[in-house]
Scaffold this motif. Structure first.
Motif, PDB file in Angstrom:
ATOM      1  N   PRO A  80       0.837  -1.199   0.000  1.00  0.00           N
ATOM      2  CA  PRO A  80       0.000   0.000   0.000  1.00  0.00           C
ATOM      3  C   PRO A  80       0.871   1.247   0.000  1.00  0.00           C
ATOM      4  O   PRO A  80       1.898   1.302   0.687  1.00  0.00           O
ATOM      5  CB  PRO A  80      -0.787  -0.120   1.311  1.00  0.00           C
ATOM      6  CG  PRO A  80       0.133  -0.888   2.209  1.00  0.00           C
ATOM      7  CD  PRO A  80       0.945  -1.806   1.336  1.00  0.00           C
ATOM      8  N   ASP A  83      -1.087   6.019   3.244  1.00  0.00           N
ATOM      9  CA  ASP A  83      -2.461   6.518   3.134  1.00  0.00           C
ATOM     10  C   ASP A  83      -2.951   7.110   4.460  1.00  0.00           C
ATOM     11  O   ASP A  83      -4.148   7.107   4.746  1.00  0.00           O
ATOM     12  CB  ASP A  83      -3.416   5.421   2.652  1.00  0.00           C
ATOM     13  CG  ASP A  83      -3.504   4.255   3.618  1.00  0.00           C
ATOM     14  OD1 ASP A  83      -2.660   4.165   4.533  1.00  0.00           O
ATOM     15  OD2 ASP A  83      -4.420   3.431   3.461  1.00  0.00           O
ATOM     16  N   ASP A  92     -10.157   7.306   0.014  1.00  0.00           N
ATOM     17  CA  ASP A  92     -11.439   6.959   0.641  1.00  0.00           C
ATOM     18  C   ASP A  92     -12.598   7.597  -0.122  1.00  0.00           C
ATOM     19  O   ASP A  92     -13.618   6.964  -0.388  1.00  0.00           O
ATOM     20  CB  ASP A  92     -11.464   7.431   2.101  1.00  0.00           C
ATOM     21  CG  ASP A  92     -10.712   6.475   3.002  1.00  0.00           C
ATOM     22  OD1 ASP A  92     -10.457   5.332   2.568  1.00  0.00           O
ATOM     23  OD2 ASP A  92     -10.381   6.869   4.134  1.00  0.00           O
ATOM     24  N   ASP A  95     -13.346   5.814  -3.095  1.00  0.00           N
ATOM     25  CA  ASP A  95     -13.624   4.398  -2.851  1.00  0.00           C
ATOM     26  C   ASP A  95     -12.581   3.517  -3.537  1.00  0.00           C
ATOM     27  O   ASP A  95     -12.905   2.512  -4.174  1.00  0.00           O
ATOM     28  CB  ASP A  95     -15.033   4.028  -3.337  1.00  0.00           C
ATOM     29  CG  ASP A  95     -15.487   2.682  -2.769  1.00  0.00           C
ATOM     30  OD1 ASP A  95     -14.974   2.293  -1.693  1.00  0.00           O
ATOM     31  OD2 ASP A  95     -16.319   2.019  -3.408  1.00  0.00           O
ATOM     32  N   ARG A  96     -11.296   3.940  -3.401  1.00  0.00           N
ATOM     33  CA  ARG A  96     -10.204   3.162  -3.983  1.00  0.00           C
ATOM     34  C   ARG A  96      -9.299   2.641  -2.871  1.00  0.00           C
ATOM     35  O   ARG A  96      -9.106   3.296  -1.855  1.00  0.00           O
ATOM     36  CB  ARG A  96      -9.356   4.028  -4.935  1.00  0.00           C
ATOM     37  CG  ARG A  96     -10.087   4.472  -6.195  1.00  0.00           C
ATOM     38  CD  ARG A  96      -9.125   5.199  -7.130  1.00  0.00           C
ATOM     39  NE  ARG A  96      -8.052   4.313  -7.582  1.00  0.00           N
ATOM     40  CZ  ARG A  96      -8.142   3.542  -8.664  1.00  0.00           C
ATOM     41  NH1 ARG A  96      -9.227   3.557  -9.389  1.00  0.00           N
ATOM     42  NH2 ARG A  96      -7.145   2.759  -9.024  1.00  0.00           N
ATOM     43  N   HIS A  97      -8.696   1.472  -3.115  1.00  0.00           N
ATOM     44  CA  HIS A  97      -7.730   0.920  -2.154  1.00  0.00           C
ATOM     45  C   HIS A  97      -6.346   1.547  -2.394  1.00  0.00           C
ATOM     46  O   HIS A  97      -6.113   2.138  -3.463  1.00  0.00           O
ATOM     47  CB  HIS A  97      -7.659  -0.608  -2.278  1.00  0.00           C
ATOM     48  CG  HIS A  97      -7.115  -1.062  -3.601  1.00  0.00           C
ATOM     49  ND1 HIS A  97      -5.790  -0.929  -3.953  1.00  0.00           N
ATOM     50  CD2 HIS A  97      -7.724  -1.622  -4.691  1.00  0.00           C
ATOM     51  CE1 HIS A  97      -5.592  -1.397  -5.164  1.00  0.00           C
ATOM     52  NE2 HIS A  97      -6.765  -1.817  -5.643  1.00  0.00           N
ATOM     53  N   TYR A  99      -3.372   0.014  -2.724  1.00  0.00           N
ATOM     54  CA  TYR A  99      -2.332  -0.938  -3.105  1.00  0.00           C
ATOM     55  C   TYR A  99      -1.789  -0.732  -4.521  1.00  0.00           C
ATOM     56  O   TYR A  99      -2.509  -0.343  -5.438  1.00  0.00           O
ATOM     57  CB  TYR A  99      -2.844  -2.376  -2.990  1.00  0.00           C
ATOM     58  CG  TYR A  99      -2.778  -2.863  -1.573  1.00  0.00           C
ATOM     59  CD1 TYR A  99      -1.689  -3.589  -1.109  1.00  0.00           C
ATOM     60  CD2 TYR A  99      -3.804  -2.556  -0.683  1.00  0.00           C
ATOM     61  CE1 TYR A  99      -1.618  -4.007   0.202  1.00  0.00           C
ATOM     62  CE2 TYR A  99      -3.745  -2.978   0.635  1.00  0.00           C
ATOM     63  CZ  TYR A  99      -2.647  -3.699   1.070  1.00  0.00           C
ATOM     64  OH  TYR A  99      -2.576  -4.105   2.366  1.00  0.00           O
ATOM     65  N   TYR A 127      -3.800  -6.746  -8.086  1.00  0.00           N
ATOM     66  CA  TYR A 127      -4.047  -5.303  -8.203  1.00  0.00           C
ATOM     67  C   TYR A 127      -3.678  -4.738  -9.581  1.00  0.00           C
ATOM     68  O   TYR A 127      -3.631  -3.518  -9.763  1.00  0.00           O
ATOM     69  CB  TYR A 127      -3.274  -4.547  -7.120  1.00  0.00           C
ATOM     70  CG  TYR A 127      -3.666  -4.954  -5.719  1.00  0.00           C
ATOM     71  CD1 TYR A 127      -4.942  -4.675  -5.228  1.00  0.00           C
ATOM     72  CD2 TYR A 127      -2.772  -5.615  -4.887  1.00  0.00           C
ATOM     73  CE1 TYR A 127      -5.308  -5.059  -3.946  1.00  0.00           C
ATOM     74  CE2 TYR A 127      -3.131  -5.992  -3.606  1.00  0.00           C
ATOM     75  CZ  TYR A 127      -4.398  -5.716  -3.140  1.00  0.00           C
ATOM     76  OH  TYR A 127      -4.757  -6.091  -1.874  1.00  0.00           O
TER      77      TYR A 127
END
Ligand SMILES: [Fe+2]
Length: 179
Positions: A80, A83, A92, A95-97, A99, A127
């Motif tokens: 990651p 963040d 956030d 709505d994304r991660h 990684y 990913y």
């Protein structure tokens, strides 16, 4: 040539090898191939001073007369991006991660050619389609294959093609990607 860049003894060993070529397929000898990756826990040496050996998973190599390079690292791991600040809040909101798919960084240079800063991504990484920093291109996805019977557990072959230097402009396009 062929030396290992992994100094912390962690991770699954991987032989990275290939050639550096000009656009017509002619080998570029003595090209400088600088490489770096995270360790098996997903951190770069500079993120863990005192915990990782200095220069862990970093190296500089020169191609041979056939334009070939080879070194031993680890099969990279996805990680990651930091963040815990505004980037995390932005991710956030989208709505994304956070990684990045597993990758090996490369900086390839040779006199008379444009500098190439890029990375190769581990084929099959979960990913690949959602890299937090949008660095993935299909042409950069590299197979990392089991290497039974060899010294390393995995091997990955990738050839790089350098474009001739632009005499009139001298500008080089690079992309900043990761620590
Ligand atoms: Fe990276």
């Amino acid at each position: 040539m062929g030396d290992t860049i992994t100094l912390d003894g962690k991770g699954e060993s991987c032989l990275f090898e290939g050639r550096v070529l000009d656009p017509t397929g002619v080998a570029i000898a003595d090209a400088r191939v600088e490489v770096w990756s995270d360790n098996a826990e997903g951190y770069y040496d500079v993120q863990q001073p005192g915990r990782q050996p200095r220069w862990n998973n970093r190296g500089t190599f020169l191609t041979d007369k056939d334009g070939a390079y080879a070194f031993v690292g680890i099969k990279p791991t996805s990680y990651p991006i930091p963040d815990d600040g505004p980037v995390g809040r932005m991710l956030d909101a989208l709505d994304r991660h956070p990684y990045r798919p597993a990758h090996m960084h490369f900086l390839v240079t040779a006199p008379g050619f444009q500098k190439l800063v890029t990375h190769t991504f581990v084929d099959g990484d979960q990913y690949l389609e959602s890299d937090a920093v949008f660095g993935v291109k299909a042409s950069l996805v590299a197979r990392v294959e089991p290497s039974p019977g060899d010294v390393t557990q995995w091997r990955s072959h990738f050839d790089f093609i350098l474009d001739p230097a632009i005499q009139s402009q001298g500008a080089v396009h690079t992309r900043k990607c990761g620590p």
